[in-house]
Write a protein that holds these residues in place. Structure first.
Motif, short mmCIF file in Angstrom:
data_model
loop_
_atom_site.label_atom_id
_atom_site.label_comp_id
_atom_site.label_asym_id
_atom_site.label_seq_id
_atom_site.Cartn_x
_atom_site.Cartn_y
_atom_site.Cartn_z
N LEU A 8 0.82 -1.21 0.00
CA LEU A 8 0.00 0.00 0.00
C LEU A 8 0.85 1.25 0.00
O LEU A 8 1.92 1.29 0.60
CB LEU A 8 -0.92 0.02 1.22
N ASP A 9 0.35 2.28 -0.63
CA ASP A 9 0.97 3.60 -0.61
C ASP A 9 0.10 4.47 0.29
O ASP A 9 -1.06 4.75 -0.04
CB ASP A 9 1.02 4.16 -2.04
N ALA A 10 0.63 4.89 1.40
CA ALA A 10 -0.15 5.67 2.37
C ALA A 10 -0.76 6.93 1.76
O ALA A 10 -1.82 7.38 2.20
CB ALA A 10 0.73 6.03 3.57
N ASP A 11 -0.12 7.48 0.74
CA ASP A 11 -0.65 8.67 0.07
C ASP A 11 -1.92 8.39 -0.73
O ASP A 11 -2.61 9.30 -1.14
CB ASP A 11 0.38 9.28 -0.87
N LEU A 12 -2.22 7.10 -0.96
CA LEU A 12 -3.38 6.75 -1.77
C LEU A 12 -4.51 6.12 -0.96
O LEU A 12 -5.49 5.64 -1.52
CB LEU A 12 -2.96 5.81 -2.90
N ILE A 13 -4.38 6.14 0.35
CA ILE A 13 -5.46 5.67 1.22
C ILE A 13 -6.31 6.88 1.56
O ILE A 13 -5.80 7.91 1.97
CB ILE A 13 -4.90 5.01 2.48
N ALA A 14 -7.62 6.75 1.36
CA ALA A 14 -8.49 7.91 1.54
C ALA A 14 -9.75 7.53 2.31
O ALA A 14 -10.28 6.43 2.16
CB ALA A 14 -8.88 8.47 0.17
N PHE A 15 -10.18 8.45 3.13
CA PHE A 15 -11.47 8.36 3.79
C PHE A 15 -12.35 9.40 3.11
O PHE A 15 -12.09 10.59 3.22
CB PHE A 15 -11.33 8.63 5.29
N LEU A 16 -13.33 8.94 2.38
CA LEU A 16 -14.12 9.82 1.53
C LEU A 16 -15.49 10.10 2.11
O LEU A 16 -16.10 9.23 2.72
CB LEU A 16 -14.29 9.17 0.15
N ASP A 17 -15.95 11.30 1.89
CA ASP A 17 -17.31 11.69 2.27
C ASP A 17 -18.08 11.89 0.98
O ASP A 17 -18.21 13.02 0.48
CB ASP A 17 -17.27 12.97 3.10
N VAL A 18 -18.54 10.79 0.41
CA VAL A 18 -19.24 10.82 -0.87
C VAL A 18 -20.56 10.05 -0.73
O VAL A 18 -20.75 9.29 0.21
CB VAL A 18 -18.39 10.21 -2.01
N GLN A 19 -21.43 10.25 -1.69
CA GLN A 19 -22.76 9.66 -1.63
C GLN A 19 -22.94 8.43 -2.50
O GLN A 19 -23.91 7.70 -2.35
CB GLN A 19 -23.81 10.72 -2.01
N SER A 20 -22.02 8.19 -3.42
CA SER A 20 -22.21 7.06 -4.34
C SER A 20 -20.89 6.38 -4.66
O SER A 20 -19.81 6.95 -4.46
CB SER A 20 -22.86 7.54 -5.64
N ARG A 21 -21.00 5.18 -5.17
CA ARG A 21 -19.83 4.44 -5.62
C ARG A 21 -19.09 5.21 -6.69
O ARG A 21 -17.85 5.32 -6.66
CB ARG A 21 -20.27 3.08 -6.17
N ILE A 54 -17.85 -6.51 -13.89
CA ILE A 54 -17.58 -7.95 -13.81
C ILE A 54 -17.89 -8.45 -12.40
O ILE A 54 -18.61 -9.42 -12.22
CB ILE A 54 -16.12 -8.26 -14.19
N VAL A 55 -17.33 -7.79 -11.41
CA VAL A 55 -17.58 -8.13 -10.01
C VAL A 55 -17.21 -6.91 -9.16
O VAL A 55 -16.23 -6.23 -9.44
CB VAL A 55 -16.80 -9.38 -9.57
N SER A 56 -18.01 -6.64 -8.15
CA SER A 56 -17.77 -5.49 -7.29
C SER A 56 -16.48 -5.69 -6.48
O SER A 56 -16.15 -6.80 -6.07
CB SER A 56 -18.94 -5.31 -6.33
N THR A 57 -15.78 -4.59 -6.26
CA THR A 57 -14.58 -4.63 -5.43
C THR A 57 -14.89 -4.25 -3.99
O THR A 57 -13.99 -4.14 -3.17
CB THR A 57 -13.48 -3.70 -5.99
N GLY A 58 -16.18 -4.04 -3.70
CA GLY A 58 -16.58 -3.71 -2.33
C GLY A 58 -16.38 -4.91 -1.40
O GLY A 58 -16.71 -6.04 -1.74
N ILE A 59 -15.83 -4.65 -0.24
CA ILE A 59 -15.61 -5.67 0.76
C ILE A 59 -16.78 -5.71 1.75
O ILE A 59 -17.19 -6.77 2.20
CB ILE A 59 -14.29 -5.40 1.54
N GLY A 60 -17.29 -4.54 2.07
CA GLY A 60 -18.37 -4.40 3.03
C GLY A 60 -18.04 -3.29 4.01
O GLY A 60 -16.91 -2.84 4.10
N MET A 61 -19.07 -2.84 4.74
CA MET A 61 -18.90 -1.77 5.73
C MET A 61 -18.22 -0.53 5.12
O MET A 61 -17.35 0.08 5.71
CB MET A 61 -18.13 -2.26 6.94
N ALA A 62 -18.61 -0.21 3.87
CA ALA A 62 -18.10 0.95 3.14
C ALA A 62 -16.62 0.86 2.82
O ALA A 62 -15.94 1.87 2.67
CB ALA A 62 -18.43 2.25 3.87
N VAL A 63 -16.08 -0.33 2.69
CA VAL A 63 -14.67 -0.54 2.34
C VAL A 63 -14.61 -1.25 0.99
O VAL A 63 -15.38 -2.17 0.73
CB VAL A 63 -13.96 -1.39 3.42
N ALA A 64 -13.67 -0.80 0.15
CA ALA A 64 -13.48 -1.42 -1.16
C ALA A 64 -12.02 -1.37 -1.54
O ALA A 64 -11.25 -0.58 -1.00
CB ALA A 64 -14.33 -0.71 -2.21
N HIS A 65 -11.66 -2.19 -2.50
CA HIS A 65 -10.28 -2.20 -3.03
C HIS A 65 -10.33 -2.15 -4.56
O HIS A 65 -10.01 -3.11 -5.24
CB HIS A 65 -9.52 -3.45 -2.56
#
Length: 66
Positions: A8-21, A54-65
């Motif tokens: 992981l690159d710490a500069d690319l980890i984000a906590f977002l306040d957005v309304q949609s995927r 093809i398939v969602s990258t969402g993991i759950g609890m508002a987390v995705a990769h």
């Protein structure tokens, strides 16, 4: 054994306040572009949307990769 943190690159980890995927994906694409990780934001965003179809990258609890 490698830990996920080593990939992981710490500069690319984000906590977002957005309304949609799509808003989240756009924000992450812009973040990657601002850190010079990608050059063509439109092409990269479209590739992510294609991948998500093809398939969602969402993991759950508002987390995705994406």
């Amino acid at each position: 054994m490698n830990k996920i943190a080593s990939y992981l690159d710490a500069d690319l980890i984000a906590f977002l306040d957005v309304q949609s995927r799509d808003d989240a994906l756009r924000s992450l694409v812009e973040l990657a572009h601002s850190k010079d990780k990608i050059s063509d934001t439109k092409e990269f965003y479209n590739a992510i949307i294609d991948r998500e179809s093809i398939v969602s990258t969402g993991i759950g609890m508002a987390v995705a990769h994406p």
